[in-house]
Design an enzyme around this catalytic site. Structure first.
Site: not given
Length: 290
Positions: A204, A208, A247, A251
């Site tokens: 992740c 991000h 979400r 992902c």
């Protein structure tokens, strides 16, 4: 601490390699250290993003990728005037106010009828030794009033989560991590966030944190900070309102990893970590995203 052990060893090795870097600057991989504790983690993440985007205020992080492009922000403002997510919000309000067989409503299960409560969700329950989410509390409310729990991901449950969270709109996220059990759950969520997985071997954080604010194909990648503040959110890609955990599933699939189930311990811990890091960012639900 299965994920935490993997990330800790990686973090320690990278820390040695970066010893020559200025102590005042924070590099994104250093943020994955699972031994610094929640408070320092929060401080370091906020400092990191402040260093990356010195002109951005904390409030702007609630906009996600829209904060990085004036034209996109104008489109966002136009979309929010007629947000399709408001239909789900209205559905949630109707369900919230409907009476149970015993005459009570969902509001009876929360202090002050639920106003301002979602700002502290998710939270760690020291009695059950697990992270508790809004979806879990709503289902617990149903059970205590003679109704069957709704399936996670059910449209009615998403609508209820949307309305419940909207009762905290305008309030800053204020999640607590207190006690050994809570810290352990937080660190598991942090480790999952930094763990590389799937065929693409991404984490992740790869997107991000490391590439926040940069373009991936035609879209700007949103930063971790503030992501939780607009969920549940309407996404045009979904054509519906859905949750942050939905979400997560998307992902995981995109990087070629098998997604966890909704409300799994992995996703709840991840939710806990991400929301805590966004402490101070004001809630605005339902959001709107491409």
């Amino acid at each position: 601490m299965k994920y935490a052990k993997r990330v800790l060893s990686l973090s320690l090795g990278l820390a040695l390699c970066s010893a020559a870097i200025s102590a005042s600057a924070i590099d994104w991989w250093q943020l994955g250290n699972t031994k610094v504790g929640p408070q320092k983690t929060l401080q370091e993440f906020h400092q990191y993003f402040q260093e990356q985007f010195p002109k951005m205020s904390l409030a702007q992080y609630a906009l996600g990728s829209y904060a990085f492009n004036k034209q996109a922000y104008q489109q966002y403002q136009e979309a929010m005037q007629f947000n399709p997510g408001d239909l789900t919000l209205a559905q949630g309000k109707k369900l919230w106010e409907a009476k149970f067989p015993d005459g009570k409503t969902y509001a009876s299960c929360f202090s002050d009828g639920g106003k301002g409560v979602a700002a502290g969700f998710p939270y760690y329950d020291s009695k059950t030794h697990q992270v508790v989410t809004a979806a879990m509390r709503i289902n617990a409310c149903r059970s205590s009033n003679g109704l069957k729990p709704l399936k996670y991901g059910n449209s009615d449950l998403v609508a209820l989560q949307t309305y419940f969270t909207s009762l905290s709109n305008g309030l800053p996220t204020n999640v607590k991590v207190e006690g050994a059990g809570a810290v352990a759950a937080f660190e598991e969520g942090k480790a999952y966030y930094f763990m590389h997985r799937g065929q693409l071997n991404f984490s992740c954080a790869s997107c991000h944190v490391a590439y926040a604010g940069k373009y991936l194909r035609a879209q700007i990648i949103s930063p971790l900070l503030g992501q939780s503040a607009h969920f549940p959110t309407y996404r045009s890609a979904w054509g519906a309102v859905n949750t942050l955990q939905k979400r997560f599933m998307g992902c995981d699939k995109k990087v070629g990893a098998a997604p966890q189930k909704l409300q799994s311990s992995e996703y709840r811990d991840l939710d806990y970590f991400m929301t805590y890091v966004s402490n101070g960012v004001k809630i605005n639900v339902p959001g709107y995203r491409p």
